[in-house]
Design a protein around this motif. Structure first.
Motif, PDB file in Angstrom:
ATOM      1  N   PHE A 284       0.925  -1.052  -0.018  1.00 32.39           N
ATOM      2  CA  PHE A 284      -0.012   0.116   0.240  1.00 32.39           C
ATOM      3  C   PHE A 284       0.977   1.278   0.052  1.00 32.39           C
ATOM      4  O   PHE A 284       2.105   1.166   0.394  1.00 32.39           O
ATOM      5  N   LYS A 285       0.349   2.409  -0.276  1.00 29.53           N
ATOM      6  CA  LYS A 285       0.952   3.561  -0.249  1.00 29.53           C
ATOM      7  C   LYS A 285       0.182   4.600   0.300  1.00 29.53           C
ATOM      8  O   LYS A 285      -1.249   4.890  -0.151  1.00 29.53           O
ATOM      9  N   ASP A 286       0.428   5.265   1.439  1.00 29.38           N
ATOM     10  CA  ASP A 286      -0.180   6.377   2.033  1.00 29.38           C
ATOM     11  C   ASP A 286       0.195   7.594   1.695  1.00 29.38           C
ATOM     12  O   ASP A 286       1.538   7.856   1.213  1.00 29.38           O
ATOM     13  N   VAL A 287      -0.778   8.268   0.877  1.00 25.96           N
ATOM     14  CA  VAL A 287      -0.696   9.655   0.110  1.00 25.96           C
ATOM     15  C   VAL A 287      -1.453  10.832   0.675  1.00 25.96           C
ATOM     16  O   VAL A 287      -2.300  10.508   1.500  1.00 25.96           O
ATOM     17  N   LYS A 288      -0.755  11.918   1.057  1.00 28.74           N
ATOM     18  CA  LYS A 288      -1.693  13.227   1.276  1.00 28.74           C
ATOM     19  C   LYS A 288      -2.436  13.443   0.131  1.00 28.74           C
ATOM     20  O   LYS A 288      -2.050  13.553  -1.029  1.00 28.74           O
ATOM     21  N   SER A 289      -3.699  13.838   0.412  1.00 34.78           N
ATOM     22  CA  SER A 289      -4.760  14.175  -0.635  1.00 34.78           C
ATOM     23  C   SER A 289      -5.860  15.067  -0.268  1.00 34.78           C
ATOM     24  O   SER A 289      -5.993  15.334   1.056  1.00 34.78           O
ATOM     25  N   THR A 290      -6.124  15.909  -1.286  1.00 37.05           N
ATOM     26  CA  THR A 290      -7.186  17.001  -0.868  1.00 37.05           C
ATOM     27  C   THR A 290      -8.572  16.492  -1.643  1.00 37.05           C
ATOM     28  O   THR A 290      -9.259  17.541  -1.777  1.00 37.05           O
ATOM     29  N   LYS A 291      -8.795  15.258  -1.916  1.00 32.63           N
ATOM     30  CA  LYS A 291      -9.906  14.920  -2.421  1.00 32.63           C
ATOM     31  C   LYS A 291     -10.946  14.595  -1.387  1.00 32.63           C
ATOM     32  O   LYS A 291     -10.863  14.305  -0.229  1.00 32.63           O
TER      33      LYS A 291
END
Length: 409
Positions: A183-190
């Motif tokens: 998995f990959k944790d991403v910062k998102s503004t969605k």
């Protein structure tokens, strides 16, 4: 705190201690404890408020049964706040950023509402806390929430490899996610957009001409508007016995379901929604919130023995807004919080139309017999208990539609 105690006991292989690892168990305990606190200590609070003569000063608006409510204790929101915070602190993980943020929001808005009620009751100032100070407080909370959700390293969306997800049991993944799955944790503004197939909106792309490094400004402004609007919407809705508490309880339960679904990889994968790690911990807060609302109805249902005051209504609305933002379902607020929205709109339309007609015809005219909308129905001689029940039914229908948007695209 009890979570950490039982976690320690579980590490020592004490039989039964592991039950506190299950969110469903702690959520149920939070709801039970919240109800118990509200019902048990609510009577004591009412008696104390009566002793201190903390009564509501009712304006005569010509509504049936209104004058009889004069002197009913207010500031009952204090018991709601206590019934939310105590189970949360006892049963939730206090190292979870979402839980900490909701605790801060509850205390923050509780203080603003308390000051407003204090000025009305003890200073005998019907206007209460000046509107500009309320707005400053709501904007301040919006800044805290917006900046935290945008910049905090633990507020992420987890993108899981479909191949690795298909190769493992969900139960194994939850026990040891780092070693079991890619998995990959991403910062998102969605955020989630209802009724659309590819139902995600990125705040960073709302204004294409704004550089990406300034996206946080757009996001924080959106957060401030949402918190202010929903908080004030709940405040306006708190006009007749049981309306705000019952409506908020329905909304809180819906948000608990959304938090649970978004916080579990199996359900989020099936529903094709964002998987937000650590979010499921908010279910404990949500069930405490629902328990507090339902428990408060024990004394606030018609005829009310206590009013929540701004201490409760501002807090309930603000907490709902922060929950929706944390779950990334804030664009569902117009549906889920449709009761708050229509109450707000009824006031805006009434005032705007009155001013427009007064300027044009020299005499102000009205759309509704009285605003907010619940007073319009009271003017039509519908009993307030029936109005509240029908608004609850409408709230339940809106909650069902909100949950249905997870599949209706």
């Amino acid at each position: 705190m009890l979570y950490y105690l039982f976690d320690y006991l579980n590490s020592m292989d004490i039989p039964g201690a592991g039950v506190f690892q299950y969110i469903s168990f702690r959520a149920g305990m939070a709801a039970f404890l919240s109800l118990l606190i509200t019902i048990t200590f609510g009577k004591n609070l009412i008696n104390y408020l009566r002793k201190k003569q903390v009564g509501e000063d009712i304006r005569d608006l010509g509504l049936e049964g209104q004058i009889q409510k004069k002197g009913t204790p207010t500031m009952g929101g204090l018991i709601i706040i206590a019934a939310i915070l105590i189970p949360t602190v006892l049963l939730a993980r206090l190292d979870n950023v979402y839980v900490v943020l909701l605790v801060i929001a509850t205390c923050w808005l509780g203080i603003i509402g308390f000051l407003d009620d204090y000025i009305k009751v003890f200073r005998k100032n019907k206007e209460g806390l000046a509107g500009r100070f309320k707005i400053v407080g709501q904007v301040g909370l919006g800044l805290i929430v917006g900046l935290t959700l945008y910049f905090n390293e633990y507020v992420v969306v987890r993108e899981v490899s479909p191949a690795s997800l298909a190769s493992i049991e969900v139960q194994d993944y939850q026990q040891d996610p780092d070693s079991k799955i890619e998995f990959k944790d991403v910062k998102s503004t969605k955020t989630t957009v209802p009724f659309l197939k590819n139902n995600e909106l990125d705040y960073g792309k709302i204004l294409p001409f704004v550089p990406e490094k300034y996206t946080w400004i757009i996001y924080v402004l959106v957060v401030i508007v949402i918190i202010t609007a929903v908080s004030n919407g709940a405040n306006i809705t708190d006009g007749i016995d049981g309306l705000a508490a019952g409506t908020s309880g329905i909304i809180g339960l819906t948000l608990a379901i959304l938090a649970y679904l978004s916080g579990r990889i199996d359900f989020s994968s099936y529903l094709n929604i964002m998987y937000i790690p650590n979010l499921a911990e908010l279910v404990i807060f949500c069930t405490a919130f629902v328990g507090a609302c339902l428990g408060f109805l024990w004394y606030n249902a018609y005829p009310a023995q206590v009013f929540m005051g701004d201490t409760g209504s501002l807090t309930l609305g603000g907490v709902i807004a922060v929950l929706a933002l944390a779950v990334r379902k804030e664009l569902l607020i117009p549906i889920l919080c449709g009761i708050f929205l229509i109450e707000n709109l009824s006031v805006i339309l009434q005032v705007s139309y009155f001013k427009y007609t007064k300027k044009k015809y020299g005499e102000g005219r009205r759309i509704f017999l009285m605003s907010p909308l619940h007073h319009h129905y009271q003017k039509k001689n519908i009993h307030e208990a029936k109005i509240v029940t029908r608004f609850w039914i409408a709230g339940i229908l809106l909650a069902i539609v909100t949950l249905a948007t997870l599949k209706l695209r």
